[in-house]
Design an enzyme around this catalytic site. Structure first.
Site, PDB file in Angstrom:
ATOM      1  N   HIS A   1       0.840  -1.194   0.000  1.00 51.23           N
ATOM      2  CA  HIS A   1       0.000   0.000   0.000  1.00 51.23           C
ATOM      3  C   HIS A   1       0.881   1.252   0.000  1.00 51.23           C
ATOM      4  O   HIS A   1       0.666   2.171  -0.795  1.00 51.23           O
ATOM      5  CB  HIS A   1      -0.926  -0.005   1.224  1.00 51.23           C
ATOM      6  CG  HIS A   1      -1.592   1.317   1.506  1.00 51.23           C
ATOM      7  ND1 HIS A   1      -2.650   1.786   0.769  1.00 51.23           N
ATOM      8  CD2 HIS A   1      -1.333   2.269   2.437  1.00 51.23           C
ATOM      9  CE1 HIS A   1      -3.016   2.971   1.244  1.00 51.23           C
ATOM     10  NE2 HIS A   1      -2.230   3.284   2.252  1.00 51.23           N
TER      11      HIS A   1
ATOM     12  N   ASP B   1       7.179  21.467 -26.452  1.00 52.90           N
ATOM     13  CA  ASP B   1       7.193  20.118 -25.873  1.00 52.90           C
ATOM     14  C   ASP B   1       8.281  20.098 -24.800  1.00 52.90           C
ATOM     15  O   ASP B   1       8.869  21.117 -24.484  1.00 52.90           O
ATOM     16  CB  ASP B   1       7.485  19.056 -26.954  1.00 52.90           C
ATOM     17  CG  ASP B   1       6.938  17.684 -26.563  1.00 52.90           C
ATOM     18  OD1 ASP B   1       7.184  17.277 -25.406  1.00 52.90           O
ATOM     19  OD2 ASP B   1       6.264  17.039 -27.373  1.00 52.90           O
TER      20      ASP B   1
ATOM     21  N   TRP C   1       7.369  -0.389   4.060  1.00 54.91           N
ATOM     22  CA  TRP C   1       7.849   0.295   2.858  1.00 54.91           C
ATOM     23  C   TRP C   1       9.240   0.875   3.053  1.00 54.91           C
ATOM     24  O   TRP C   1       9.872   1.301   2.100  1.00 54.91           O
ATOM     25  CB  TRP C   1       6.882   1.387   2.428  1.00 54.91           C
ATOM     26  CG  TRP C   1       7.084   2.722   3.090  1.00 54.91           C
ATOM     27  CD1 TRP C   1       6.591   3.099   4.299  1.00 54.91           C
ATOM     28  CD2 TRP C   1       7.832   3.825   2.603  1.00 54.91           C
ATOM     29  NE1 TRP C   1       6.993   4.373   4.595  1.00 54.91           N
ATOM     30  CE2 TRP C   1       7.759   4.845   3.561  1.00 54.91           C
ATOM     31  CE3 TRP C   1       8.565   4.071   1.436  1.00 54.91           C
ATOM     32  CZ2 TRP C   1       8.382   6.076   3.406  1.00 54.91           C
ATOM     33  CZ3 TRP C   1       9.198   5.309   1.292  1.00 54.91           C
ATOM     34  CH2 TRP C   1       9.099   6.291   2.270  1.00 54.91           C
TER      35      TRP C   1
ATOM     36  N   SER D   1      13.752   5.871 -13.860  1.00 56.51           N
ATOM     37  CA  SER D   1      12.661   6.577 -14.522  1.00 56.51           C
ATOM     38  C   SER D   1      12.510   7.993 -13.985  1.00 56.51           C
ATOM     39  O   SER D   1      12.433   8.963 -14.747  1.00 56.51           O
ATOM     40  CB  SER D   1      11.366   5.787 -14.316  1.00 56.51           C
ATOM     41  OG  SER D   1      10.251   6.611 -14.429  1.00 56.51           O
ATOM     42  N   SER D   2      12.518   8.119 -12.646  1.00 59.93           N
ATOM     43  CA  SER D   2      12.307   9.441 -12.057  1.00 59.93           C
ATOM     44  C   SER D   2      13.486  10.367 -12.306  1.00 59.93           C
ATOM     45  O   SER D   2      13.306  11.566 -12.524  1.00 59.93           O
ATOM     46  CB  SER D   2      12.080   9.318 -10.554  1.00 59.93           C
ATOM     47  OG  SER D   2      10.782   8.886 -10.312  1.00 59.93           O
TER      48      SER D   2
ATOM     49  N   HIS E   1      13.223  11.307   3.392  1.00 63.02           N
ATOM     50  CA  HIS E   1      12.581  12.530   3.839  1.00 63.02           C
ATOM     51  C   HIS E   1      12.371  13.537   2.725  1.00 63.02           C
ATOM     52  O   HIS E   1      11.270  14.062   2.576  1.00 63.02           O
ATOM     53  CB  HIS E   1      13.255  13.157   5.049  1.00 63.02           C
ATOM     54  CG  HIS E   1      12.329  14.159   5.667  1.00 63.02           C
ATOM     55  ND1 HIS E   1      11.189  13.778   6.329  1.00 63.02           N
ATOM     56  CD2 HIS E   1      12.273  15.496   5.590  1.00 63.02           C
ATOM     57  CE1 HIS E   1      10.496  14.847   6.664  1.00 63.02           C
ATOM     58  NE2 HIS E   1      11.124  15.910   6.220  1.00 63.02           N
TER      59      HIS E   1
ATOM     60  N   GLU F   1      11.843  12.798  -0.129  1.00 61.87           N
ATOM     61  CA  GLU F   1      10.761  12.195  -0.924  1.00 61.87           C
ATOM     62  C   GLU F   1       9.386  12.738  -0.500  1.00 61.87           C
ATOM     63  O   GLU F   1       8.532  12.975  -1.352  1.00 61.87           O
ATOM     64  CB  GLU F   1      10.799  10.669  -0.787  1.00 61.87           C
ATOM     65  CG  GLU F   1       9.605   9.934  -1.372  1.00 61.87           C
ATOM     66  CD  GLU F   1       9.545   9.967  -2.897  1.00 61.87           C
ATOM     67  OE1 GLU F   1      10.561  10.313  -3.516  1.00 61.87           O
ATOM     68  OE2 GLU F   1       8.480   9.654  -3.446  1.00 61.87           O
TER      69      GLU F   1
ATOM     70  N   TYR G   1       8.747  15.635   0.533  1.00 65.81           N
ATOM     71  CA  TYR G   1       8.596  16.970  -0.065  1.00 65.81           C
ATOM     72  C   TYR G   1       8.434  16.866  -1.568  1.00 65.81           C
ATOM     73  O   TYR G   1       7.770  17.692  -2.194  1.00 65.81           O
ATOM     74  CB  TYR G   1       9.777  17.862   0.320  1.00 65.81           C
ATOM     75  CG  TYR G   1       9.780  18.121   1.807  1.00 65.81           C
ATOM     76  CD1 TYR G   1       8.833  18.962   2.362  1.00 65.81           C
ATOM     77  CD2 TYR G   1      10.664  17.475   2.651  1.00 65.81           C
ATOM     78  CE1 TYR G   1       8.773  19.157   3.716  1.00 65.81           C
ATOM     79  CE2 TYR G   1      10.612  17.657   4.011  1.00 65.81           C
ATOM     80  CZ  TYR G   1       9.664  18.507   4.547  1.00 65.81           C
ATOM     81  OH  TYR G   1       9.603  18.683   5.889  1.00 65.81           O
TER      82      TYR G   1
ATOM     83  N   SER H   1      -1.527  26.911  -5.475  1.00 66.98           N
ATOM     84  CA  SER H   1      -1.318  28.339  -5.705  1.00 66.98           C
ATOM     85  C   SER H   1      -2.106  28.811  -6.916  1.00 66.98           C
ATOM     86  O   SER H   1      -2.775  29.858  -6.870  1.00 66.98           O
ATOM     87  CB  SER H   1       0.171  28.632  -5.927  1.00 66.98           C
ATOM     88  OG  SER H   1       0.918  28.265  -4.803  1.00 66.98           O
TER      89      SER H   1
ATOM     90  N   HIS I   1      15.432  12.742  11.804  1.00 65.09           N
ATOM     91  CA  HIS I   1      14.312  12.834  12.748  1.00 65.09           C
ATOM     92  C   HIS I   1      13.406  11.612  12.625  1.00 65.09           C
ATOM     93  O   HIS I   1      12.490  11.446  13.422  1.00 65.09           O
ATOM     94  CB  HIS I   1      13.539  14.147  12.580  1.00 65.09           C
ATOM     95  CG  HIS I   1      12.833  14.290  11.277  1.00 65.09           C
ATOM     96  ND1 HIS I   1      12.611  15.495  10.688  1.00 65.09           N
ATOM     97  CD2 HIS I   1      12.309  13.380  10.442  1.00 65.09           C
ATOM     98  CE1 HIS I   1      11.962  15.327   9.543  1.00 65.09           C
ATOM     99  NE2 HIS I   1      11.780  14.041   9.378  1.00 65.09           N
ATOM    100  N   HIS I   2      13.651  10.766  11.617  1.00 63.21           N
ATOM    101  CA  HIS I   2      12.947   9.487  11.550  1.00 63.21           C
ATOM    102  C   HIS I   2      13.604   8.458  12.454  1.00 63.21           C
ATOM    103  O   HIS I   2      13.132   7.337  12.553  1.00 63.21           O
ATOM    104  CB  HIS I   2      12.946   8.952  10.122  1.00 63.21           C
ATOM    105  CG  HIS I   2      12.173   9.812   9.170  1.00 63.21           C
ATOM    106  ND1 HIS I   2      10.840   9.628   8.919  1.00 63.21           N
ATOM    107  CD2 HIS I   2      12.530  10.882   8.441  1.00 63.21           C
ATOM    108  CE1 HIS I   2      10.417  10.536   8.053  1.00 63.21           C
ATOM    109  NE2 HIS I   2      11.429  11.315   7.750  1.00 63.21           N
TER     110      HIS I   2
ATOM    111  N   THR J   1       6.847  26.677   5.263  1.00 64.24           N
ATOM    112  CA  THR J   1       5.522  26.099   5.029  1.00 64.24           C
ATOM    113  C   THR J   1       4.446  27.062   5.509  1.00 64.24           C
ATOM    114  O   THR J   1       3.422  27.250   4.845  1.00 64.24           O
ATOM    115  CB  THR J   1       5.390  24.756   5.757  1.00 64.24           C
ATOM    116  OG1 THR J   1       6.557  23.985   5.497  1.00 64.24           O
ATOM    117  CG2 THR J   1       4.186  23.987   5.262  1.00 64.24           C
TER     118      THR J   1
ATOM    119  N   LYS K   1       3.785  29.730   3.054  1.00 66.09           N
ATOM    120  CA  LYS K   1       2.910  29.311   1.959  1.00 66.09           C
ATOM    121  C   LYS K   1       1.444  29.316   2.387  1.00 66.09           C
ATOM    122  O   LYS K   1       0.588  29.842   1.684  1.00 66.09           O
ATOM    123  CB  LYS K   1       3.310  27.914   1.455  1.00 66.09           C
ATOM    124  CG  LYS K   1       4.704  27.871   0.874  1.00 66.09           C
ATOM    125  CD  LYS K   1       4.914  26.749  -0.098  1.00 66.09           C
ATOM    126  CE  LYS K   1       4.178  26.931  -1.388  1.00 66.09           C
ATOM    127  NZ  LYS K   1       4.726  27.974  -2.250  1.00 66.09           N
TER     128      LYS K   1
ATOM    129  N   ARG L   1       1.515   0.959  15.173  1.00 67.68           N
ATOM    130  CA  ARG L   1       1.135   0.701  13.781  1.00 67.68           C
ATOM    131  C   ARG L   1       1.673  -0.669  13.372  1.00 67.68           C
ATOM    132  O   ARG L   1       2.434  -1.284  14.108  1.00 67.68           O
ATOM    133  CB  ARG L   1       1.684   1.796  12.876  1.00 67.68           C
ATOM    134  CG  ARG L   1       3.194   1.797  12.740  1.00 67.68           C
ATOM    135  CD  ARG L   1       3.731   3.082  12.164  1.00 67.68           C
ATOM    136  NE  ARG L   1       3.721   3.063  10.697  1.00 67.68           N
ATOM    137  CZ  ARG L   1       4.724   3.545   9.940  1.00 67.68           C
ATOM    138  NH1 ARG L   1       5.822   4.025  10.505  1.00 67.68           N
ATOM    139  NH2 ARG L   1       4.646   3.541   8.643  1.00 67.68           N
TER     140      ARG L   1
END
Lengths: 554, 204
Positions: A92, A122, A162, A192-193, A276, A278, A280, A291, A325-326, A351, A354, A473
């Site tokens: 998931h 293009d 994950w 790919s990315s 991390h 990721e 963002y 926006s 921090h993880h 943040t 924004k 969890r």
């Protein structure tokens, strides 16, 4: 500005060839969105199975599911069911991140609209774009195959979460080939990315229309530029990280094995150095979309354009240096914890800029509550909620209580599952008329919003309570004391499921009824270049490049 | 667009793309370099409780007296008994001490092990100097062989001027022996030995 009666410079592929070989950014964007739809649907069905299992204490759903999916012997079904539950939470997560949110926002909407918004015909490298798409499809195939080979001894699929921490993902926890399939899937996906990001960087730097300086560029282009940089910097680290895991598993190295002088914590550092940023990567494109939508329907330019652009740059930069921090509880020195804690809290500053700028954009504007605007306001609400619990979790001291609990699950679903998903639906309802040329049933899309907003809040808000009360969890069962809020959480998930059915109805209905949208269905507030083109845009747009004049930004 | 301008465009795009490729390649290289770089950093600073290697004993004695506890562990798949002769020592900073570890191979075949080690609390790593240690290299024991291995160490008197060390009264030196990876598989798994657990209460 641009003529819609363009002459095709070369033959355009038709039929099946158009799907397989087209190098047109709009075709590729559409295919990305189709991949995302399939991925999102599968990931969502898995989450429904997870909530169905957690509705009441006891193990009820997954043993039967294991018998159904893998033909497990009934005598073994309980253990197989427990492992399958962990496979589901793992897959998931992987699917929602890599095969739903990223292909939808970056591959899909960015591919579609970045060239148009900056006035380019293009992408910079159209064939590279096609390579990115099919690498992603190959990756999805490998990820699906992993479900049907052995992972943990005697079980199907990788069930270690994950984050793939060794030793769960090493030979000790998952000796079967499932994890190898996952690693190779991530390799393809990373390639790919990275290729996609290089394409965006080259496009945005070199192909802006004459007169469009970086400081006049639409905020969605800024968002994708920062995202692309983050991907180019951090994905190679993930690639290195999982390559070491692959050699540990198959070629006798010991990067993560203390027996050979390695350290499992090395994996966690490398993983989160990617992991991390990721998050963002998942949310920055959403910031760009919101926006534009807020500005369009408030009929005002975005408040504090430069602040908005550089806030995203700041979020990208700070977001890359707060990864540990993880890992507050792994035994880091107090000073390291101090640094990562304060640096994490600093992310709240850009943040906040924004969030307040969106509110200031609405302030005094002539707001029309069309469907995309309602979705965008929903995004601002849920993302702020998730951001606030993020600051709570940033405290190393509070994290000792809350890490690996449902509180954390609630936090990252408020930012990702609610935030990013609301942004995706905002983008769908904002750009659907442009992409297809058809209007959709706006009343039903508002019903979709109401149901999803209620359902998803009902799903995740009670998980704060569960986490604070100590429910961990990643477990298939829990003590009776946690039942009340789990029941409500599952009811919320079912309400969300109804809203997803409505979404598909809205889309099918729009294609069946074919109400013409016109070039600009949103009125004077929609100022970016895509609204100057016909709906749908011509196969090749901007044969004559648009010229940007005036001092204002887009 | 004239072909000249097109060529210029193409060059500009390729330049941007090559910079991005270069950045990605550099990050990939850095991810592999991170482990040796971190190891060098820890060895140089004592970060993470990494002990220091000294060539000579210190010239002067310090003022403070600290207790050093010894902790010894063996991984489950290594059939060894491994324990220090004494559970703890009390010594002055700058004083060189020797502690003997007794080790025995409980199996009927040759086994090889390698030790992972550090000290706790972590900030003591920079001041814990070893002159001689079995942990510097892989160790080999023949079938049923037993041995006595010395660790010669001292506490650097420089720790007295470190504010982070002011409240530290006790330092624990810990070893964990793992089977060396290329070793032949150990047939009979001996029970895990953590003798220090039995001999002393865990540090608070």
């Amino acid at each position: 500005m641009a003529s819609s009666t363009t002459v095709d410079a070369h033959d355009r592929p038709r039929g099946l060839g158009r799907f397989l070989f087209s190098t047109n950014h709009k075709d590729i964007g559409t295919l990305y969105i189709i991949v995302a739809l399939i991925g999102g649907l599968v990931g969502f069905l898995m989450s429904i199975a997870i909530r169905a299992e957690l509705t009441h204490p006891g193990i009820t759903i997954f043993p039967g599911l294991a018998q159904l999916l893998h033909g497990v012997d009934p005598a073994m079904a309980l253990d197989a069911g427990k492992d399958l539950y962990n496979v589901f939470i793992t897959v998931h997560g992987v699917i929602m991140i890599f095969f739903f949110v990223m292909p939808a926002l970056i591959g899909g909407f960015a591919n579609w609209f970045i060239p148009i918004m900056i006035g380019a015909p293009d992408m910079a490298f159209p064939r590279l774009n096609l390579v990115s798409l099919w690498l992603l499809v190959g990756s999805l195939v490998l990820a699906v195959l992993s479900l049907f080979v052995e992972g943990a001894p005697g079980m199907h699929g990788f069930s270690g979460g994950w984050t793939f921490y060794p030793p769960l993902s090493a030979n000790l926890g998952s000796p079967g080939p499932a994890m190898d399939f996952v690693i190779l899937a991530l390799h393809l996906l990373g390639a790919s990315s990275i290729l996609g990001s290089i394409n965006f960087i080259a496009t945005i730097f070199n192909m802006r229309a004459p007169g469009m300086t970086l400081h006049k560029m639409p905020l969605f282009a800024w968002a994708i530029l920062v995202t692309a940089f983050l991907l180019v910097i951090t994905l190679p680290v993930l690639a290195g990280c999982i390559t070491m895991l692959l050699t540990d598993r198959n070629f006798g190295t010991s990067f993560y094995d203390p027996a050979g002088g390695g350290d499992p914590l090395l994996f966690q550092h490398l993983f989160w150095f990617f992991g991390h940023p990721e998050v963002y990567i998942l949310i920055l494109p959403s910031f760009g979309i919101i926006s534009h939508v807020v500005s369009t329907f408030s009929k005002k330019p975005v408040f504090g354009y430069l602040g908005m652009a550089y806030a995203m740059v700041a979020i990208g930069f700070i977001g890359s240096i707060v990864w540990a921090h993880h890992m507050f509880i792994v035994g880091m020195s107090l000073n390291a914890q101090r640094y990562f804690m304060f640096a994490t809290m600093v992310v709240a500053v850009p943040t906040g800029i924004k969030i307040f700028s969106w509110i200031a954009t609405m302030w005094g504007g002539s707001i029309s509550f069309r469907a995309p605007m309602i979705w965008a306001m929903g995004f601002i609400f849920v993302f702020t909620m998730g951001g606030v619990t993020g600051v709570v979790l940033a405290n190393a001291s509070a994290d000792r209580q809350l890490h690996e609990t449902q509180y954390l699950v609630a936090h990252f679903h408020y930012t990702m599952s609610l935030g990013a998903v609301f942004a995706i639906f905002t983008a769908v309802y904002y750009w659907f008329p442009k992409m297809t040329g058809y209007l959709y049933n706006e009343t039903l899309s508002k019903v979709h919003f109401a149901l999803l907003f209620i359902g998803i809040n009902l799903t995740f808000f009670p998980q704060h309570f569960l986490g604070l009360a100590g429910m961990p969890r990643r477990y298939i069962d829990y003590p009776d004391a946690f039942e009340l809020w789990n029941v409500w959480s599952s009811i919320g998930a079912y309400i969300s499921a109804v809203s997803v059915i409505i979404f598909f109805y809205v889309i099918i209905d729009a294609f069946v009824r074919r109400r013409a949208a016109g070039a600009n269905p949103w009125g004077v507030g929609a100022t970016t270049l895509e609204w100057t083109l016909s709906s749908p845009p011509p196969f090749h747009q901007f044969q004559t490049l648009p010229r940007i004049t005036g001092s204002g930004h887009q | 667009m004239s072909s000249d301008a097109t060529q210029k465009q193409t060059r500009a795009r390729r330049k941007a793309a090559s910079f991005a490729v270069l950045g990605a390649a550099a990050m990939l290289a850095l991810s592999f370099a991170s482990a040796p770089l971190y190891r060098m950093f820890c060895a140089a600073t004592g970060f993470g409780g990494k002990t220091q290697v000294a060539k000579v004993a210190p010239a002067r004695m310090g003022e403070r007296t600290l207790t050093v506890r010894f902790d010894a562990n063996v991984a489950r798949d290594l059939p060894w008994r491994f324990e220090p002769e004494v559970a703890k020592l009390t010594l002055r900073t700058g004083q060189t001490a020797t502690v003997i570890y007794k080790v025995a191979n409980l199996s009927d075949h040759e086994t090889r092990g390698v030790a992972a080690y550090n000290v706790s609390p972590e900030q003591a790593g920079a001041y814990f100097d070893k002159l001689v240690c079995f942990c510097f290299q892989e160790q080999k024991l023949a079938a049923r062989e037993s041995a006595e291995w010395p660790v010669v160490f001292f506490l650097d008197p420089a720790l007295e001027s470190d504010a982070m060390m002011r409240r530290v009264e006790e330092v624990t030196l810990s070893y964990s022996f793992f089977a060396a990876k290329s070793a032949p598989p150990a047939a009979s798994a001996a029970p895990t030995r953590t003798m220090s657990e039995a001999a002393e209460k865990p540090k608070s």
